[in-house]
Design an enzyme around this catalytic site. Sequence first.
Site, short mmCIF file in Angstrom:
data_model
loop_
_atom_site.label_atom_id
_atom_site.label_comp_id
_atom_site.label_asym_id
_atom_site.label_seq_id
_atom_site.Cartn_x
_atom_site.Cartn_y
_atom_site.Cartn_z
N CYS A 287 29.84 -7.83 63.42
CA CYS A 287 30.25 -7.08 62.23
C CYS A 287 31.35 -7.90 61.56
O CYS A 287 31.17 -9.10 61.35
CB CYS A 287 30.67 -5.65 62.58
SG CYS A 287 32.07 -5.53 63.71
N ARG B 96 32.79 -2.62 65.10
CA ARG B 96 31.58 -1.85 64.89
C ARG B 96 30.44 -2.36 65.76
O ARG B 96 29.68 -1.58 66.34
CB ARG B 96 31.15 -1.92 63.41
CG ARG B 96 32.09 -1.23 62.44
CD ARG B 96 31.59 -1.35 61.02
NE ARG B 96 32.47 -0.70 60.08
CZ ARG B 96 33.53 -1.27 59.51
NH1 ARG B 96 33.82 -2.54 59.82
NH2 ARG B 96 34.29 -0.61 58.67
#
Length: 300
Positions: free
Chosen positions: A258, A263
Amino acid sequence: MRQNESPLTASAPPVRPVAEGAVPERLVDVDWLVEHLDDPAVRPVEAGLDSTAYYEGHVPGAATLSWLDDLHEADRRGVLSQSHVEELMSSRGITPQSHVVLYGDGDNMFAAYALWLLRYYRHGPVSLLDGGRRAWLAAGAPLASDVPPVSASSYVSPGTDETLRATRDLLLERYVGSPSGTALLDCRGASVFHGRAGSATELPVMFHRLTGHVPGARNLPSSDLLDPQTGRFRPHEELSRAMADHGIGPQDEVVLYCDVGQRSALAWFVLHEMLQHPHVRHYDGGWAEYGSLVGAPVSR
């Protein structure tokens, strides 16, 4: 309380069984953690962007980790060194035998990053609390405001598991373009993936110049793996189908990324810990590193 009665309030929402789609004890639910609060082998740890929420109330007995202050090197970009991980765990009174249960805010993504880091340094028992801090509060589970006393330990890691991490050089050599037998997952939002927007937050560890994604990557925002109402993971069959729909074959070598690994750590947990995919690497350098490389190919 009757012997088999849940320790939570009668109005608490139902909690999915621990073992549904998960290796037992890799994903635990609120009931499980409540029942193990007095177990000296279990150590809850709240991992958030910072420690603000922790001081507003936390799981009794929990330690705190700040993603910004504790989980990055202070003087360089890069994953925490082994010596700094050992210092960090020792300062929290955690031993290699402690069953660490991580939870936090931000849809658990900072807790998932901390879990990946502990797996990378080969910590033994470590779990994620399904739904994190949000699920704990929604269930009416107990909260503490005091910071528990800590007896420092002498934590020693056996070293890294390099099969869990993708470096910049490995990414460029093996995965760019997603050649046969490999798969790339970009876990950012669609507008950032397509190069129409930069990162919503420009933290010091996230500065970069270009927009777009690694050629060959497919976009699977990590938030799509969670139930938006509860913050808990979607059912096992839905997670498995989502990975298949994004081109993940059963034997593919997969890399997830990410911006700076928070994430994608959540999606890594789904693929590696819950779905037991055999070849999953986390590119923790993320777009903050790749998007700044001179000469690296970029797609929009």
